[in-house]
Enzyme design. Structure first.
Site, PDB file in Angstrom:
ATOM      1  N   LYS A 177      48.373  26.142 -20.264  1.00 17.32           N
ATOM      2  CA  LYS A 177      49.480  25.699 -21.114  1.00 17.32           C
ATOM      3  C   LYS A 177      50.615  25.167 -20.247  1.00 17.32           C
ATOM      4  O   LYS A 177      50.920  25.741 -19.193  1.00 17.32           O
ATOM      5  CB  LYS A 177      49.944  26.886 -21.966  1.00 17.32           C
ATOM      6  CG  LYS A 177      51.005  26.576 -23.017  1.00 17.32           C
ATOM      7  CD  LYS A 177      51.285  27.840 -23.827  1.00 17.32           C
ATOM      8  CE  LYS A 177      52.332  27.629 -24.899  1.00 17.32           C
ATOM      9  NZ  LYS A 177      52.566  28.872 -25.682  1.00 17.32           N
ATOM     10  N   SER A 191      52.192  28.365 -30.446  1.00 20.68           N
ATOM     11  CA  SER A 191      52.559  27.218 -29.654  1.00 20.68           C
ATOM     12  C   SER A 191      51.482  26.844 -28.642  1.00 20.68           C
ATOM     13  O   SER A 191      51.521  25.778 -28.055  1.00 20.68           O
ATOM     14  CB  SER A 191      53.876  27.512 -28.924  1.00 20.68           C
ATOM     15  OG  SER A 191      53.711  28.611 -28.018  1.00 20.68           O
ATOM     16  N   SER A 223      51.515  33.206 -30.523  1.00 19.78           N
ATOM     17  CA  SER A 223      51.095  31.923 -29.953  1.00 19.78           C
ATOM     18  C   SER A 223      49.839  31.928 -29.102  1.00 19.78           C
ATOM     19  O   SER A 223      49.354  30.867 -28.724  1.00 19.78           O
ATOM     20  CB  SER A 223      52.253  31.318 -29.156  1.00 19.78           C
ATOM     21  OG  SER A 223      53.306  30.976 -30.027  1.00 19.78           O
TER      22      SER A 223
END
Length: 524
Positions: A108, A185, A209
């Site tokens: 990420k 996210s 997330s």
């Protein structure tokens, strides 16, 4: 045997070996690959690290901006093939460098990663290349993994519902239904791992997330006990709740990474107890039979609401039946009776983002791309959907430790921890379960229909661990649904035993088909 005959035999063997090498080999099946199958292929000589990485890069090229155009990748690692060659040389000389030798990871884009930009999804940080790796990135690299690419995220990790940012135009698409959201996210990591851009990935979880995107894309996602894994080098959202961890298509793969990252870290003081609290080896939890006699409570309080989707509920009821079939004692309803009363004790607000972010960048001076949240706001380099969140955070005038609202929140959290522990102890529970979402993935752009997020309260509030695993599919077997196993502090080993046994008993994972939802007008 005469010397002449020996030489002839050697020449014949060499010719045979050369002929075998010249024959085209079937591509390694990266769409179903696991750490175990990759390692077996290395050992047999069928596969090299460079070949594996080349196949993954080709897959990203064919799926991310072309074809189904998942739009999950922000940047590729230009050194990936060179790193693969070094790992091949090391393997030939000494064997694997560690338990994750040449395992390609998707990371990420809020993890600091040497040589690659780290943006948090925001144009305000475009081009920033930190001089060091986040602790978790360093841990997986030291274990032999290759960071193949950085993935898209909901900008600044603000929303759990969709993955859209200013660093990458457009939404990230769910590979199981191209017109559906990935959640957020860590939606870019989830989409990339589900689509087999890498063997597994790293995400972050403040409210849902890791677990939310994992459930929407038929993945396993682990949110650990607060303090068991390091957040050092990860752009913060709320340090009171931020966790980083693995996302994978199989429990065994997620646990292989978890075994590497669950350690104390001097750069993150919250992990001071980790080495004394971690299991000796989490991978030894991957054995069958753990559900037999396990006591599991159904936490209806977490998911039952008027908008609960009937198909999600049906799939969850089937999961409960599967747990009972495997020998678990499933208590149909357990409840933290004092929860609502405890939550009403919260006095005042607590927005930590400004303080945590500015401390983070101050610690990175002079390399930091910005100094203050106001720098970001005045730059105008962010997605319009996050502007109000940025301005609300900028309005905070007190540091968290001086804010009565933050102090009240910590008191509430301590009370919820005590209430959850008391409940589990009184019923002798090994875990509590609930659907990770009460509703299927929304259509992209739809912020009106129920989202069904069940992950915001129990694990983030207590700091206790939760693991989501696939429990089936809704809408004609097309949209993934996940089940969460939630436990006491430091109970990861037991949770891993349970989720692995459930996964092996049910085997719900299936590869995505890269189509739009049935009946949708969206193009494939």
């Amino acid at each position: 045997m005469p010397r002449q005959s020996i030489l002839a035999a050697i020449a014949l063997l060499a010719t045979h070996a050369a002929a075998l090498e010249a024959q085209p080999r079937r591509p390694f099946p990266i769409d179903t690959a696991s750490i175990a199958t990759i390692q077996a292929a290395f050992k047999s000589g069928r596969l090299t690290c460079k070949t594996l990485v080349s196949q993954y890069l080709a897959r990203i090229d064919s799926l991310d901006k072309k074809g189904p155009a998942l739009n999950a990748i922000v940047t590729l690692n230009p050194q990936a093939l060179a790193t693969a060659e070094l790992l091949d040389a090391s393997y030939a000389a000494r064997g694997p460098v560690g338990p994750l030798h040449c395992i390609p990871l998707i990371v990420k884009d809020n993890f600091e990663t040497v040589g690659l930009q780290t943006t948090g999804g925001s144009l305000a940080l475009e081009g920033w290349k930190p001089p060091q790796d986040a602790t978790m990135v360093k841990q997986v690299k030291d274990a032999g993994a290759i960071v193949l690419a950085k993935s898209n995220l909901a900008e600044w990790a603000f929303t759990p519902y969709e993955t859209v940012s200013s660093i990458l135009p457009g939404y990230t698409h769910n590979p199981y239904a191209l017109d559906r959201v990935t959640a957020g996210s860590s939606g870019g990591t989830a989409a990339a791992v589900a689509a087999s851009y890498g063997t597994l990935g790293l995400g972050t979880d403040t409210g849902n997330s890791i677990r939310g995107p994992s459930a929407h894309q038929a993945l396993v996602g682990i949110r650990s006990t607060m303090g068991l894994t390091s957040r050092a080098g990860v752009i913060p959202l709320n340090e009171g709740a931020d966790i980083a961890g693995p996302m994978a298509r199989r429990v065994s793969d997620a646990v292989a990474v978890f075994d590497v990252i669950a350690h104390s870290d001097p750069a993150d003081t919250v992990t001071v107890q980790a080495n004394n609290r971690r299991a000796e080896k989490y991978t030894t939890a991957l054995t069958r039979g753990a559900l037999k006699g396990a006591r599991i409570g159904v936490l209806r309080q977490a998911y039952e609401r008027p908008t609960l989707d009937k198909e999600v509920n049906t799939v969850f009821e089937r999961a409960m039946a599967d747990l009972r079939k495997a020998g678990a004692v499933v208590l149909d309803t357990v409840r933290v009776d004092s929860l609502e009363a405890i939550q009403r004790r919260q006095q005042g607000g607590c927005n930590r983002f400004k303080a945590d972010l500015e401390r983070y960048f101050a610690a990175r001076a002079p390399n930091a791309p910005v100094k203050t949240l106001n720098d970001i706001i005045t730059s105008r380099r962010f997605h319009p959907t996050v502007e109000q969140r940025l301005r609300d955070a900028a309005a905070a005038t007190q540091m968290p430790e001086d804010n009565p609202g933050c102090q009240s929140r910590e008191q509430v959290r301590a009370a919820v921890r005590a209430a959850v522990t008391q409940l589990m102890d009184s019923l002798q529970l090994d875990a509590m379960i609930y659907p990770t979402w009460s509703n299927p993935p929304r259509l992209i752009g739809d912020l009106n229909t129920p989202h069904g997020d069940n992950s915001q309260v129990f694990s983030p509030t207590t700091g206790f661990p939760a693991i989501t695993v696939p429990m089936g599919y809704t809408r004609g077997g097309t949209l993934p649904a996940g089940i969460s196993f939630f436990g006491r502090a430091w109970s990861e080993y037991r949770l891993i035993q349970l989720v692995y046994d459930y996964e092996q008993a049910t085997k719900h994972w299936k590869a995505p088909r890269y189509r739009a939802s049935a009946g949708s007008s969206a193009t494939n």
